[in-house]
Design a protein around this motif. Structure first.
Motif, PDB file in Angstrom:
ATOM      1  N   CYS A   7      -1.803   1.844  -6.528  1.00 44.40           N
ATOM      2  CA  CYS A   7      -1.087   1.113  -5.468  1.00 44.40           C
ATOM      3  C   CYS A   7      -1.339  -0.396  -5.574  1.00 44.40           C
ATOM      4  CB  CYS A   7      -1.459   1.640  -4.078  1.00 44.40           C
ATOM      5  SG  CYS A   7      -3.185   1.464  -3.614  1.00 44.40           S
ATOM      6  N   LEU A  40       5.374   1.443   3.821  1.00 47.45           N
ATOM      7  CA  LEU A  40       4.936   2.419   2.828  1.00 47.45           C
ATOM      8  C   LEU A  40       5.353   3.833   3.204  1.00 47.45           C
ATOM      9  CD1 LEU A  40       1.242   1.195   2.337  1.00 47.45           C
ATOM     10  CD2 LEU A  40       3.305   0.398   1.152  1.00 47.45           C
ATOM     11  N   GLN A  98       2.124   6.900  -0.168  1.00 47.77           N
ATOM     12  CA  GLN A  98       1.548   5.590  -0.466  1.00 47.77           C
ATOM     13  C   GLN A  98       0.452   5.232   0.543  1.00 47.77           C
ATOM     14  OE1 GLN A  98       5.265   3.407  -0.349  1.00 47.77           O
ATOM     15  NE2 GLN A  98       5.326   3.201  -2.586  1.00 47.77           N
TER      16      GLN A  98
END
Length: 391
Positions: A132, A143, A147
């Motif tokens: 990430c 996100l 994520q």
């Protein structure tokens, strides 16, 4: 990495009577080991994790991380979470919405007063580890769920803790993302070798991730062993049911054979409607009452007029429901008073596609695939695992 020792941990919650969430639990975790606490809601797994983190104050017991005692109830030692050198990954991600990903990952470093330049390096390294790095300047609202969970994982690892705690971190993800993040976590642990305690109620997560599984019941460890041993040799009927052996057939000895106990009378003897199901089972003769446990894919179906294979147990059954499952049919049948689940393969068995409610079939299983438990829920035959039972 750190060696973890839990000794005599007990946690009660106020009430009448008080609820015992963790009951005299002891456990040792080797450096770099990934331990999974597995069990249903209310078994004590999350409370155990929170005691390790310092988020709950136990009533009895002690905890040490490496050579540091972080909890000793008798000695009145109870270090706060920020003094325990732990990382924690929560079920709800728990990201600060007003902070960027960079600042979220760096939060535990700021609380530990890590120098700015060193913190920047650690943040970028942790973000790179979980893929990430490109998200560092975004905010959590920008996100996806997957994520956000990777960011939470990076935050848990950034401070290079002695112990990483995972509180059902995958349960909020959809099935595809759950499998993806689980695989990434497994790979990450193999690369970094951090010590971890992972809480879940999902047996597939536990089997995939754990070096050892601790199956919990009523605040105690019912069985502690490798995933393979727990799956293949569940020490108690409770463990068998939780690890996927959902089919249960209660049996009573009847002469030289066995009978379904569904119609048993008050005296425990088989009733008039019981049927002798097999002349011989791998169960010591000292037992008069047992339960056979099976997984759905161990229970086979064939047409009612067809004879099952030799060395198997065949039972007349009635179809309750049949659902298409791709390469098999997921079928619910009743045998006596027991409701059982089977998977009927479709390859080479076209008749399984037309299974319908009320249809008579024969349900059968090989004698050696079932595991048998006595009236107290303990295995009756075969090798008994060396795992802790009731520890």
């Amino acid at each position: 990495m750190s060696h973890v020792r839990i000794e005599g941990l007990t946690k009660r919650f106020a009430g009448k009577p008080p609820a015992v969430a963790v009951d005299n639990l002891s456990l040792e975790i080797e450096p770099g080991e990934f331990i999974v606490l597995l069990g249903p809601s209310g078994c004590g797994k999350t409370t155990t994790l929170r005691c390790l983190a310092g988020l709950e104050t136990p009533d009895e017991g002690g905890i040490s991380l490496g050579d540091q005692t972080v909890l000793d109830v008798r000695g009145k030692v109870n270090l706060p979470p920020n003094k325990r050198r732990i990382g924690m990954v929560f079920q709800s991600y728990a990201l600060w919405p007003h902070m960027t990903v960079r600042r979220n990952i760096g939060y535990p470093l700021r609380t530990r007063r890590v120098p700015r330049e060193q913190a920047r390096t650690r943040i970028e390294e942790a973000a790179e580890l979980v893929d990430c790095a490109a998200l560092l300047d975004r905010y959590p609202a920008q996100l996806s769920g997957g994520q956000q969970q990777r960011v939470a994982l990076a935050r848990g690892l950034a401070a290079q803790p002695d112990l990483v705690l995972f509180d059902e971190p995958l349960s909020n993800l959809d099935a595809r993302l759950r499998d993806q993040v689980r695989a990434q976590l497994h790979e990450l642990h193999a690369r970094l070798g951090f010590t971890a305690v992972f809480v879940t109620h999902d047996q597939s997560e536990a089997l995939a991730l754990g070096d050892r599984l601790a199956i919990m019941k009523a605040g105690r460890i019912e069985q502690l062993d490798t995933p393979e041993r727990v799956f293949e040799e569940p020490a108690t009927e409770y463990v068998a049911g939780f690890i996927g052996m959902s089919n249960r057939l209660p049996l009573l000895r009847q002469g030289e054979g066995w009978a379904l106990a569904s119609a048993s009378g008050a005296d425990g003897q088989a009733g008039a409607e019981s049927q002798t199901v097999v002349d011989e089972l791998p169960v010591p003769r000292s037992h008069s009452e047992v339960s056979a446990r099976l997984r759905p894919d161990d229970l086979q179906l064939c047409p009612a007029e067809e004879k099952p294979p030799a060395h198997s147990v065949g039972l007349p059954a009635e179809v309750v429901d049949a659902q298409f499952g791709g390469r098999h049919m997921d079928v619910v049948v009743t045998v006596g008073g027991s409701r059982l689940h089977a998977q009927a393969p479709l390859t080479g068995k076209p008749w399984a596609r037309s299974l319908s409610r009320g249809q008579r079939v024969t349900a059968w299983f090989a004698k050696d695939v079932a595991i048998y438990y006595d009236a107290d829920g303990v295995r009756t035959a075969g090798h008994t695992p060396t795992a802790a039972v009731g520890a």
